[in-house]
Design a protein around this motif. Sequence first.
Motif, PDB file in Angstrom:
ATOM      1  N   ARG A 115     -52.765  41.376  83.364  1.00 22.77           N
ATOM      2  CA  ARG A 115     -51.757  42.069  82.340  1.00 22.77           C
ATOM      3  C   ARG A 115     -50.752  41.353  82.194  1.00 22.77           C
ATOM      4  O   ARG A 115     -50.116  40.749  82.977  1.00 22.77           O
ATOM      5  CB  ARG A 115     -51.178  43.531  82.842  1.00 22.77           C
ATOM      6  CG  ARG A 115     -52.240  44.809  82.917  1.00 22.77           C
ATOM      7  CD  ARG A 115     -52.682  44.832  81.219  1.00 22.77           C
ATOM      8  NE  ARG A 115     -53.449  46.113  81.332  1.00 22.77           N
ATOM      9  CZ  ARG A 115     -52.756  47.403  81.128  1.00 22.77           C
ATOM     10  NH1 ARG A 115     -51.454  47.660  80.966  1.00 22.77           N
ATOM     11  NH2 ARG A 115     -53.809  48.558  80.835  1.00 22.77           N
ATOM     12  N   PRO A 116     -50.042  41.234  80.941  1.00 23.69           N
ATOM     13  CA  PRO A 116     -48.722  40.536  80.590  1.00 23.69           C
ATOM     14  C   PRO A 116     -47.896  41.474  80.920  1.00 23.69           C
ATOM     15  O   PRO A 116     -48.114  42.564  81.088  1.00 23.69           O
ATOM     16  CB  PRO A 116     -48.880  40.565  79.052  1.00 23.69           C
ATOM     17  CG  PRO A 116     -50.183  40.624  78.537  1.00 23.69           C
ATOM     18  CD  PRO A 116     -50.899  41.562  79.461  1.00 23.69           C
ATOM     19  N   VAL A 117     -46.694  40.993  81.603  1.00 24.48           N
ATOM     20  CA  VAL A 117     -45.726  41.793  82.180  1.00 24.48           C
ATOM     21  C   VAL A 117     -45.257  42.883  81.032  1.00 24.48           C
ATOM     22  O   VAL A 117     -44.754  44.024  81.525  1.00 24.48           O
ATOM     23  CB  VAL A 117     -44.414  40.735  82.635  1.00 24.48           C
ATOM     24  CG1 VAL A 117     -43.129  41.692  82.812  1.00 24.48           C
ATOM     25  CG2 VAL A 117     -44.835  39.792  83.673  1.00 24.48           C
TER      26      VAL A 117
ATOM     27  N   PRO B 143     -42.326  48.406  87.176  1.00 25.10           N
ATOM     28  CA  PRO B 143     -41.355  47.313  87.313  1.00 25.10           C
ATOM     29  C   PRO B 143     -41.905  46.033  88.085  1.00 25.10           C
ATOM     30  O   PRO B 143     -42.181  45.912  89.267  1.00 25.10           O
ATOM     31  CB  PRO B 143     -40.216  47.852  87.805  1.00 25.10           C
ATOM     32  CG  PRO B 143     -40.995  48.978  88.449  1.00 25.10           C
ATOM     33  CD  PRO B 143     -42.081  49.741  87.750  1.00 25.10           C
ATOM     34  N   VAL B 144     -42.266  45.048  87.356  1.00 28.74           N
ATOM     35  CA  VAL B 144     -42.870  43.712  88.118  1.00 28.74           C
ATOM     36  C   VAL B 144     -42.110  42.576  87.925  1.00 28.74           C
ATOM     37  O   VAL B 144     -41.499  42.608  86.802  1.00 28.74           O
ATOM     38  CB  VAL B 144     -44.169  43.486  87.750  1.00 28.74           C
ATOM     39  CG1 VAL B 144     -45.300  44.907  88.238  1.00 28.74           C
ATOM     40  CG2 VAL B 144     -44.534  43.270  86.266  1.00 28.74           C
ATOM     41  N   VAL B 145     -41.950  41.480  88.701  1.00 26.53           N
ATOM     42  CA  VAL B 145     -41.487  40.188  88.456  1.00 26.53           C
ATOM     43  C   VAL B 145     -42.606  39.180  88.686  1.00 26.53           C
ATOM     44  O   VAL B 145     -43.480  39.109  89.550  1.00 26.53           O
ATOM     45  CB  VAL B 145     -40.415  40.121  89.505  1.00 26.53           C
ATOM     46  CG1 VAL B 145     -39.913  38.422  89.561  1.00 26.53           C
ATOM     47  CG2 VAL B 145     -39.341  41.023  89.226  1.00 26.53           C
ATOM     48  N   VAL B 146     -42.775  38.248  87.840  1.00 25.50           N
ATOM     49  CA  VAL B 146     -43.514  37.253  87.921  1.00 25.50           C
ATOM     50  C   VAL B 146     -42.840  35.827  88.167  1.00 25.50           C
ATOM     51  O   VAL B 146     -42.034  35.347  87.198  1.00 25.50           O
ATOM     52  CB  VAL B 146     -44.636  36.920  86.956  1.00 25.50           C
ATOM     53  CG1 VAL B 146     -45.581  35.778  87.111  1.00 25.50           C
ATOM     54  CG2 VAL B 146     -45.592  38.256  86.955  1.00 25.50           C
ATOM     55  N   LEU B 147     -42.969  35.051  89.122  1.00 28.07           N
ATOM     56  CA  LEU B 147     -42.298  33.766  89.263  1.00 28.07           C
ATOM     57  C   LEU B 147     -43.439  32.747  89.160  1.00 28.07           C
ATOM     58  O   LEU B 147     -44.189  32.495  89.932  1.00 28.07           O
ATOM     59  CB  LEU B 147     -41.558  33.804  90.793  1.00 28.07           C
ATOM     60  CG  LEU B 147     -40.476  34.685  90.822  1.00 28.07           C
ATOM     61  CD1 LEU B 147     -39.925  34.445  92.322  1.00 28.07           C
ATOM     62  CD2 LEU B 147     -39.469  34.597  89.894  1.00 28.07           C
ATOM     63  N   GLY B 148     -43.141  32.287  87.839  1.00 29.37           N
ATOM     64  CA  GLY B 148     -44.337  31.254  87.614  1.00 29.37           C
ATOM     65  C   GLY B 148     -44.381  29.913  88.148  1.00 29.37           C
ATOM     66  O   GLY B 148     -43.414  29.736  88.777  1.00 29.37           O
ATOM     67  N   SER B 149     -45.392  28.917  88.052  1.00 31.09           N
ATOM     68  CA  SER B 149     -45.383  27.766  88.605  1.00 31.09           C
ATOM     69  C   SER B 149     -44.453  26.661  88.107  1.00 31.09           C
ATOM     70  O   SER B 149     -43.742  25.962  89.176  1.00 31.09           O
ATOM     71  CB  SER B 149     -47.042  26.937  88.506  1.00 31.09           C
ATOM     72  OG  SER B 149     -47.107  26.808  87.048  1.00 31.09           O
ATOM     73  N   GLU B 150     -43.918  26.903  86.948  1.00 29.65           N
ATOM     74  CA  GLU B 150     -42.788  26.058  86.577  1.00 29.65           C
ATOM     75  C   GLU B 150     -41.474  26.496  87.257  1.00 29.65           C
ATOM     76  O   GLU B 150     -40.659  25.451  87.594  1.00 29.65           O
ATOM     77  CB  GLU B 150     -42.613  26.068  84.957  1.00 29.65           C
ATOM     78  CG  GLU B 150     -41.762  25.234  84.234  1.00 29.65           C
ATOM     79  CD  GLU B 150     -42.450  23.795  84.237  1.00 29.65           C
ATOM     80  OE1 GLU B 150     -41.778  22.798  83.671  1.00 29.65           O
ATOM     81  OE2 GLU B 150     -43.575  23.702  84.624  1.00 29.65           O
ATOM     82  N   ARG B 151     -41.260  27.727  87.299  1.00 26.29           N
ATOM     83  CA  ARG B 151     -39.996  28.080  88.212  1.00 26.29           C
ATOM     84  C   ARG B 151     -40.104  27.623  89.535  1.00 26.29           C
ATOM     85  O   ARG B 151     -39.244  27.082  90.198  1.00 26.29           O
ATOM     86  CB  ARG B 151     -39.626  29.597  87.874  1.00 26.29           C
ATOM     87  CG  ARG B 151     -38.392  30.049  88.342  1.00 26.29           C
ATOM     88  CD  ARG B 151     -37.831  31.489  88.072  1.00 26.29           C
ATOM     89  NE  ARG B 151     -36.642  31.641  88.609  1.00 26.29           N
ATOM     90  CZ  ARG B 151     -36.250  32.863  88.126  1.00 26.29           C
ATOM     91  NH1 ARG B 151     -36.871  33.868  86.956  1.00 26.29           N
ATOM     92  NH2 ARG B 151     -34.887  32.974  88.398  1.00 26.29           N
ATOM     93  N   LEU B 152     -41.227  28.018  90.261  1.00 22.69           N
ATOM     94  CA  LEU B 152     -41.473  27.444  91.456  1.00 22.69           C
ATOM     95  C   LEU B 152     -40.968  25.875  91.790  1.00 22.69           C
ATOM     96  O   LEU B 152     -40.413  25.313  92.598  1.00 22.69           O
ATOM     97  CB  LEU B 152     -42.821  27.748  92.094  1.00 22.69           C
ATOM     98  CG  LEU B 152     -43.010  29.175  92.208  1.00 22.69           C
ATOM     99  CD1 LEU B 152     -44.547  29.450  92.811  1.00 22.69           C
ATOM    100  CD2 LEU B 152     -42.232  29.810  93.282  1.00 22.69           C
ATOM    101  N   ARG B 153     -41.889  25.123  90.874  1.00 22.89           N
ATOM    102  CA  ARG B 153     -41.809  23.568  90.800  1.00 22.89           C
ATOM    103  C   ARG B 153     -40.323  23.004  90.643  1.00 22.89           C
ATOM    104  O   ARG B 153     -39.809  22.384  91.302  1.00 22.89           O
ATOM    105  CB  ARG B 153     -42.694  22.973  89.798  1.00 22.89           C
ATOM    106  CG  ARG B 153     -42.641  21.522  89.940  1.00 22.89           C
ATOM    107  CD  ARG B 153     -43.608  20.987  89.108  1.00 22.89           C
ATOM    108  NE  ARG B 153     -43.656  21.486  87.714  1.00 22.89           N
ATOM    109  CZ  ARG B 153     -42.782  20.751  86.644  1.00 22.89           C
ATOM    110  NH1 ARG B 153     -41.993  19.730  87.185  1.00 22.89           N
ATOM    111  NH2 ARG B 153     -42.840  21.345  85.626  1.00 22.89           N
ATOM    112  N   ARG B 154     -39.634  23.659  89.766  1.00 22.62           N
ATOM    113  CA  ARG B 154     -38.092  23.346  89.293  1.00 22.62           C
ATOM    114  C   ARG B 154     -37.065  23.659  90.210  1.00 22.62           C
ATOM    115  O   ARG B 154     -36.194  23.449  90.366  1.00 22.62           O
ATOM    116  CB  ARG B 154     -37.823  23.608  88.009  1.00 22.62           C
ATOM    117  CG  ARG B 154     -38.750  23.256  86.807  1.00 22.62           C
ATOM    118  CD  ARG B 154     -38.301  23.449  85.537  1.00 22.62           C
ATOM    119  NE  ARG B 154     -39.122  22.653  84.549  1.00 22.62           N
ATOM    120  CZ  ARG B 154     -38.947  23.057  83.296  1.00 22.62           C
ATOM    121  NH1 ARG B 154     -37.883  23.872  82.486  1.00 22.62           N
ATOM    122  NH2 ARG B 154     -39.625  22.306  82.333  1.00 22.62           N
ATOM    123  N   SER B 155     -37.482  24.736  91.236  1.00 26.68           N
ATOM    124  CA  SER B 155     -36.443  25.367  91.952  1.00 26.68           C
ATOM    125  C   SER B 155     -36.055  24.409  93.036  1.00 26.68           C
ATOM    126  O   SER B 155     -34.886  24.208  93.249  1.00 26.68           O
ATOM    127  CB  SER B 155     -36.782  26.564  92.395  1.00 26.68           C
ATOM    128  OG  SER B 155     -37.996  26.513  93.480  1.00 26.68           O
TER     129      SER B 155
END
Length: 671
Positions: free
Chosen positions: A51-53, A59-71
Motif C-alpha cells: 500500500r502507498p503510505v 500511522p506508518v513510517v517508511v524509511l526508503g533505500s535512498e534515505r538509508l544510503r545517504r544517512s
Amino acid sequence: MIRVAVMAWTALVLSAGALAPQAPEGAGPPADSTALFLLEGINVTALRQARPVFLTPAPVVVLGSERLRRSAVGNVTDLFLSVPGLDGEGVGPAQRRPVIRGMRGQRVLLLEDGLRLNNARRRVDSGEPVSLVSKSAVERVEVVRGPASVLYGSDAVGGVVNLVTRPAPTGTPDLDGFVEAGMRTAGSGSTVAGEVAGSRDRLGLRLSGEIRDVDAYRAPSGTFGTLTLPRDVAVHDSGVRDGSLRLEARYALGRSGSVFVGELGWAVADGVDATAYFQSNERRFFTEVLVPIPAGPGASTQVRSENFTDLDSRGLRLEVRKLVGPRLALTYGLDAYEDHSEGTDTSTTTVTGLGPTTVTGTGGPQVPDARLLNLGVFVQAQWQATPVTEIVTGVRYQDVTSRSLFTAGNDSEPARFDEGTVVASANLLHRLGEEVSLLASVGRGFRTPNLVERFFTGFTGGNRGYWEANPDLGPETSLNLDVGIRLWTSGVRAEVFLFQSTLADGIVLEPTGDSVGRAVIYRNVNVDELRHRGIELAVGVSLGGGWSLEGDWTVLDVEDRRDPDRVLADSYPSKLRGALRFEDRRDRFWGAYEVRRNGRRNTLEGVSPVGDAIPSFAVHHLRAGLRLFRRHRLGVAVDNVTDALYSEALNTGFFRPEPGRSLAVTWGVSF
C-alpha cells in the motif's frame, strides 16, 4: 567492550498462487523518486499487502533505500531520532534500539521480512537491536506506530519495526550486487559490506555479508545540566566487533489461481502464502566495570559478568487472501513459532586495596532451559464501504504455552503456564479528494510474559537481590486510539496524528516483603497502567530547482494513571526537527543540513546524574554525496557539527552521551 557474535540464519520462502497487490491509481510516485523523504513509499507491514503510505489507514513510517544510503549512520535506529513519534535507546552502532511513542524494549516487535526477531530471554525494558540485520542488506524500514497484534501477535503493544531486505530474484537469469566500505572518526570505526544475487528459472539466491570494527567513541567536553566534563571521555561499551552472513533461497511455484475444496467447488482462497523459517541466535556478552573506592589508594571494586545465550526459533505462517465480493476482501490464516532457549550466566566481583583481595562470584544459568510456544489464528476484513471510504477490521486469538525444563546448575522445578488472549482492531480511511485523506483507528495489543519474566529464579549479580518466578503473571494489554489527516500534492506532503495509548497490567519487578538472608526477594507482577498521548506533525515542501524543505514536531506526554504525581522520563517531551536539502536533477550530487531540538524533561530527584531535569539540546548535521563514473557513489557526513555534549533522554539516567563532532565517509560501487 561488549563483544557480540551473531549467527546468521537462512530462510526458505515458498509461495503458491500469491496475489501481487497493485498500488491504487493516483497513489503517487514510488519511494525516493523526489527530494522529499516524508510520506514516501510503499509499505506492506500495516495490512500485510503493498500500500502507498498515503492510502494506508494507519500511522506508518517508511524509511526508503535512498534515505538509508545517504544517512551514513552506524545503525538503522539512529534514523529514528529524526522521525516524528520515534526515538532510540542505547549508544553505538550495535546497541541502539527502537522506541515508538515512548514504548520500548519487548513492547516493540522487531521483524525481518515479516518474521519476528524478539528474544524470549530478554527483560521487558531490553529490546532487540536492529543490528541483528546488516544495514547494507536492508532495502527499507517500515514502522507501524501503535499496536499491530491482530496480524503479528505478541509484543506488538507499542508498534512494529519491519526490516525489509532485498529479496532473492527469480525469473529471468540475472546477476547483480554491490560492494560498500565506510569509515568514521567516532570510535575509529570501519565497515565493509557486500552482496551478490542471481537467479535461474524459478530459483533465486542472494548472499550478503558485513564486517564491522568500531572502538568505543569519545564524548566531548562541556556541560549538560549539572554535569560538567572537563575533557573528552570514552563512552564504554559503545563499540562493536562483529560479522554477519545471510543467505536466502527463493523458489517461485508460480500462480495457480483459486484454491478449491474437494468436489464442492468452494473457492476458499484466491492467493496463499506459506512461510517456514528457522533461525539460530548465539550471543555472548562480556561486561567489565572498575569502580574506584575512596577508602584508600588503589582500592577498587571490579565486576566482570558474562552471559551466553543460545536461542533456536522455528516457525511457520500460513496466510490466505480471498475476495468475497467486489467490495470485501478477507485475509486470514494462522502462525506458530517455538523458541527453545539455553544459556548460562556468571558474575565475579573482585575487591582490592581493603586488606586481602576478595573474590566472590555466582555461576550457572539464571534462567532454566525453556520452551515458549505461540499459536495464533487471525482474520482481517477490508471493506470498501464507498468509493472513497475503506474500513479494515480484524481479530486474533493467541494461545501461549511456556514450559521450563530440568537444567543443570539451576535448582528451579520445571513448570508450565498456559494462557489465551483475544485482540481486535478497526481502521477507517476516508478520502476527501485526490490530495487529502482522513484516518481513524482503534486497536488492542498484547505482550505475553517471556522466559526471563516467567522463570528467572535466583540471585542477581553481587547477591543484591533474589528473583523468584510468578506463576500468576499475565499478559500486558494496550488500547490505542489514533486520529489523523494526510495531505499529498505535487509540491507539499504533510500529515498530523493525535494519539492516545493506555498500557494496562504492565509488568514490573517489585519486592515481595520477604528475603533470603540479606537479599530482598523480588517478583514480576502486573501493576502498571501507563497512558501515552501526543501529537505528531510532519511536513515536506518542494521549493523547486532541486531544493526541498522538511520539518516535523512531536509532543509526547506519559502518565502513570495510578500515580499521576510520579515523574516518568520514558522519552523526550517534545522534538522539533528541520532539514534543507538540495538534489541535482541528474543525480550527480546532493547535500543536506539538518537540525533537531529535544525539549526539557523533568526526572526523579536525585536519580539523574545531570540534575533534576534532562536539559533541552540542539544537534546539527551536514551530509553530502557525489556520483562518480555512473556506478560509484561517495558520501560524506559531519555529525554533531557544534561538538556539543548531550545525551538522548533514555540514555541519561545512566549517563551515556553521544559522540562529539565526527566525520563519516562511505564509498560504494554496484554491478
